[in-house]
Structures are given as structure tokens and as C-alpha cells.
Design a protein around this motif. Sequence first.
Motif, short mmCIF file in Angstrom:
data_model
loop_
_atom_site.label_atom_id
_atom_site.label_comp_id
_atom_site.label_asym_id
_atom_site.label_seq_id
_atom_site.Cartn_x
_atom_site.Cartn_y
_atom_site.Cartn_z
N THR A 1 25.78 31.61 -5.88
CA THR A 1 26.32 32.23 -7.09
C THR A 1 25.51 33.45 -7.50
O THR A 1 26.05 34.40 -8.06
CB THR A 1 26.37 31.22 -8.27
OG1 THR A 1 25.08 30.62 -8.40
CG2 THR A 1 27.40 30.14 -8.04
N ALA A 2 24.21 33.48 -7.22
CA ALA A 2 23.37 34.61 -7.65
C ALA A 2 23.28 35.68 -6.57
O ALA A 2 22.95 36.83 -6.85
CB ALA A 2 21.97 34.12 -8.00
N THR A 3 23.53 35.28 -5.33
CA THR A 3 23.43 36.22 -4.21
C THR A 3 24.67 36.04 -3.34
O THR A 3 25.38 35.05 -3.47
CB THR A 3 22.17 35.91 -3.36
OG1 THR A 3 22.19 34.52 -3.01
CG2 THR A 3 20.90 36.24 -4.12
N ARG A 4 24.89 36.99 -2.42
CA ARG A 4 26.06 36.86 -1.54
C ARG A 4 25.60 36.68 -0.10
O ARG A 4 24.68 37.35 0.35
CB ARG A 4 26.95 38.10 -1.65
CG ARG A 4 27.92 37.99 -2.81
CD ARG A 4 28.96 39.08 -2.74
NE ARG A 4 29.65 39.07 -1.44
CZ ARG A 4 30.29 40.12 -0.96
NH1 ARG A 4 30.33 41.24 -1.62
NH2 ARG A 4 30.89 40.05 0.22
N TRP A 5 26.22 35.75 0.58
CA TRP A 5 25.94 35.53 2.00
C TRP A 5 26.96 36.36 2.78
O TRP A 5 28.16 36.12 2.68
CB TRP A 5 26.06 34.04 2.34
CG TRP A 5 25.65 33.75 3.73
CD1 TRP A 5 26.48 33.50 4.80
CD2 TRP A 5 24.31 33.68 4.23
NE1 TRP A 5 25.72 33.28 5.93
CE2 TRP A 5 24.39 33.39 5.60
CE3 TRP A 5 23.04 33.85 3.65
CZ2 TRP A 5 23.26 33.25 6.42
CZ3 TRP A 5 21.93 33.72 4.46
CH2 TRP A 5 22.04 33.42 5.83
N THR A 6 26.49 37.37 3.51
CA THR A 6 27.42 38.37 4.04
C THR A 6 27.62 38.29 5.55
O THR A 6 28.27 39.16 6.12
CB THR A 6 26.93 39.78 3.69
OG1 THR A 6 25.57 39.90 4.15
CG2 THR A 6 26.97 40.03 2.19
N ALA A 7 27.06 37.28 6.21
CA ALA A 7 27.23 37.20 7.67
C ALA A 7 28.71 37.17 8.03
O ALA A 7 29.50 36.47 7.38
CB ALA A 7 26.53 35.95 8.19
N ALA A 8 29.09 37.93 9.06
CA ALA A 8 30.49 38.01 9.44
C ALA A 8 30.94 36.77 10.20
O ALA A 8 32.09 36.35 10.10
CB ALA A 8 30.72 39.27 10.29
N GLY A 9 30.04 36.18 10.97
CA GLY A 9 30.39 35.01 11.77
C GLY A 9 29.90 33.72 11.14
O GLY A 9 29.21 33.74 10.11
N PRO A 10 30.27 32.60 11.77
CA PRO A 10 29.85 31.31 11.23
C PRO A 10 28.36 31.04 11.47
O PRO A 10 27.76 31.60 12.39
CB PRO A 10 30.70 30.31 12.02
CG PRO A 10 31.09 31.00 13.28
CD PRO A 10 31.13 32.48 12.97
N THR A 11 27.78 30.19 10.62
CA THR A 11 26.39 29.78 10.79
C THR A 11 26.36 28.30 11.14
O THR A 11 27.09 27.51 10.55
CB THR A 11 25.60 30.01 9.48
OG1 THR A 11 25.71 31.39 9.13
CG2 THR A 11 24.13 29.65 9.64
N VAL A 12 25.53 27.94 12.11
CA VAL A 12 25.31 26.52 12.38
C VAL A 12 23.85 26.20 12.11
O VAL A 12 22.98 27.06 12.23
CB VAL A 12 25.68 26.12 13.83
CG1 VAL A 12 27.17 26.25 14.07
CG2 VAL A 12 24.90 26.91 14.86
N ARG A 13 23.60 24.96 11.71
CA ARG A 13 22.23 24.51 11.50
C ARG A 13 21.87 23.50 12.58
O ARG A 13 22.65 22.58 12.85
CB ARG A 13 22.09 23.87 10.12
CG ARG A 13 20.65 23.53 9.80
CD ARG A 13 20.53 22.87 8.45
NE ARG A 13 21.00 21.49 8.50
CZ ARG A 13 20.95 20.67 7.45
NH1 ARG A 13 20.50 21.10 6.29
NH2 ARG A 13 21.39 19.42 7.55
N ILE A 14 20.73 23.73 13.21
CA ILE A 14 20.30 22.85 14.31
C ILE A 14 19.04 22.11 13.90
O ILE A 14 18.12 22.70 13.32
CB ILE A 14 20.03 23.69 15.59
CG1 ILE A 14 21.36 24.24 16.13
CG2 ILE A 14 19.32 22.85 16.66
CD1 ILE A 14 21.22 25.09 17.39
N HIS A 15 18.99 20.81 14.16
CA HIS A 15 17.72 20.10 14.10
C HIS A 15 17.29 19.81 15.54
O HIS A 15 17.98 19.11 16.28
CB HIS A 15 17.85 18.77 13.34
CG HIS A 15 16.55 18.02 13.31
ND1 HIS A 15 16.33 16.85 13.99
CD2 HIS A 15 15.37 18.34 12.72
CE1 HIS A 15 15.07 16.46 13.79
NE2 HIS A 15 14.48 17.34 13.03
N ALA A 16 16.16 20.41 15.93
CA ALA A 16 15.64 20.20 17.28
C ALA A 16 14.92 18.86 17.31
O ALA A 16 13.89 18.67 16.66
CB ALA A 16 14.68 21.33 17.64
N GLY A 17 15.47 17.92 18.05
CA GLY A 17 14.89 16.58 18.15
C GLY A 17 13.83 16.52 19.24
O GLY A 17 13.32 17.55 19.70
#
Length: 394
Positions: free
Chosen positions: A356-372
Motif C-alpha cells: 500500500t505504501a510502495t509499488r511492486w513494479t516487476a513485469a514478470g511473476p516472482t517465486v519464493r524458494i526455500h533451499a532445503g
Amino acid sequence: MSLRDDSKPDTILTHAGRNPHANFGVVNPPVYHASTIVFPTVEAMEDAQKKRFFAMTYGRHGTPTTFALEEAVARLEGGWRAIAVPSGLAAIVGAITGFVRSGDHVLVTDNVYGPTRKFCDETLARFGVETTYYDPLIGAGIAQLFRPQTRLVYTEAPGSLSFEMQDIPAIAAAAHKAGLKVLMDNTWATPMFCKPFKLGVDVVAHAATKYIVGHSDAMLGIIDCTEESYLTVRNAVAQLGYSVGPDDIYLGLRGLRTMGARLRQHQITATKLANWLKTRPEVERVLYPALPEDPGHALWKRDMTGASGLFGVVLKPFSKKALAAMLDGLELYGMGASWGGFESLILPAHIETVRTATRWTAAGPTVRIHAGLEDPDDLIKDLERGFERLRGTN
Ligand SMILES: *Cc1c(COP(=O)(O)O)cnc(C)c1O
């Protein structure tokens, strides 16, 4: 057995919060199941009641099993005293609740853990406490957002979806000058890799569910406090009615003993994956403050001694269907909430929907990885096959 004052973190992890010779030589603290605590005399009971949280009075306030975990985490992180609670979110709620009343205002970082935002927007709002979200990169500029009603500044570094680092010492200096408390969610770095009290933080919240438990088999939270903040938070937690079952506390203690060794391997594997991902044509950017080119790297290097296994990957623009084809076919990465266990995870992160206070402007999708803790080369091969599916799907 005792710990010297200059003990290093791995030694603290191994020895804090246990005393075998007070327990038949058994290495680990026993699991005490308790509700009622009985006293031999009226005097003994009144004495314990006077000491409140510093004596055994009732199962809800903890048993020696609970105190062992609290002591070990506080010792490792440099807190005065820690409080075990039933989940990470409970730790956040307990920490905030102690400091605010109707009419107050709080400042919360815009990259905050989603359920923390929901608690502020719904529960705090219902009780007449207003929240303003601020740019995580604001630093000393936070002072411009202070109002007479502001009570606390809530920080989280790095944010667990978008991984911006915050200048905690600058924020804390400004906040303390105005008489405000500084809270920090230190789940990502753990009490091993970040010592928030040295950065000026007053109260730290942990999802111990993540790396402290470390095996994806229990929910647990810890609130770690300075001496000045402890009773405020302890009272709030007692009134909220939180209590943690001793078996889950035991899992936290057991996880803690190996956390240093696990974290170092998580960091090695995450760094290897991140460096490989950087070279891939499908990848726009990797979000991991341990990488020298990451915008938060200088702050990370200054304020933390290591990085955990959780990071983000911004992809080039691909369709939802293509991303699903990549993720659905992965063999080693589980898809689901939480992280910090021994196993690898991957998740689409919809960052643009939670700002709400900032804008996320990446054009593509983001994935989050947990390296096990799998072999990093196997993890890379699985992702490589995933990228083939990503490119091959429209
Ligand atoms: C998971 C998480 C929490 C909440 O912990 P739970 O134990 O799931 O309630 C809080 N903060 C961060 C950064 C988290 O990742």
C-alpha cells in the motif's frame, strides 16, 4: 555445566538451557506436562505468586521445559528474557498488543509478513489503533511519519517475500529519540545471524516454526525482550491466554541444537541456487541480500553474520499457465506456506497485491524458494527441467 560469557553462538546453541546434572545426567531437559502447580504451604504459594513470571505458578505461564527454550534463545540473541508462544503470529500479536491502546498510531513496514498486516488492518483497527505502512527503505526518514499518537515502529528485514533490507539502526535511533518502541520480526536471519538488540530493537518476534523447529513438524513463536520491555510484553502475553504444549517446546529445543549447522548448509545451497538462477535467461533478478549485487547487500553485511535459505526470483514475463507448468512438475520442491524445514519449497509470490505504501513494479511473476538440505545439484536439475516446461508452455 555452565557457559562462559564469551561463548560463541554455536557453543551457546549446544549448551544453553540445559543442565544434565540436575536431571539424572540426562542430556536434554525433560518434557514437563503440567497445568496445576502445587505448593506445600501458604507461604510458599504466596512467595511464588509475588514473583509472578519469575517462579512456577501455573502451567499456562510455562514449565521448566518452556524456561529452558526461553533461556537458550535469549542467550543466543542477546535478549534479557524470551517468551515462548504458540506461533510466530502469536509472537507478533503479543509483542504489539502490550504497547498500544485505543487512539494510538503504529508504523509498519510495507514488506511485512501478510498476516501481520491483516492483524493491523482488522484487529488493531477495531480497537482504535491506526496503522501507517512505510517504505522499507525509509531509514532515518521514518521520523517524518511520527505523530504525537505514534507508539511503535515495526520492522522486518529482509521482508520474507520481497527481501528488502531495512536500516534498522537508523530507524531505531529516530524512534528512540521520539520515545517510540522498535519491534522487529527476525525470523529470516534467526537469533543466530542477527542480533537485533545491538541494532537498537526493543522487542523481537520469531516464527520459531521456521528454522528453530527446523523440521516442519511444529508451530512455535518466541518473543525476545530487553529488560525494559519484558514485563509489558509478558503481561500482554499472559492476558491473551497463550500457552504452548511442552512437546512442541521440546521440538523447538531439539531443533535449536542443530540450527547453526543447518543454517550454514541452507546458506551454501541458497547461494549456489541463486548464482545459477542469475545466469538463466528466464530470470530477471534474484532477491537475496547475500548476493553482492543485491541492493540490500551493504546493510546485510553490516547487520547480519549469515543468510538463511529463503530468497526470491523475479522471472521475465511468462503466462500464469507457463508458470504453473514449471511449478506443478517439480519433483523436489514442495508447494506450500511456511519454510525453514529441511526440505525445499517453492511458491508463487503475489507481492503487488500486498503493498500500500510502495509499488511492486516487476513485469514478470516472482517465486519464493526455500533451499532445503537436498544436494544442490539435484535441486538445480529439477529447476532446469522446470524452466524447460516454462519456456515450452504458452
Ligand atoms: C511464518 C512467519 C511468521 C508467522 O509464523 P507462524 O508460526 O506461521 O505463525 C511470521 N513472520 C514471518 C516472517 C514468517 O515467515
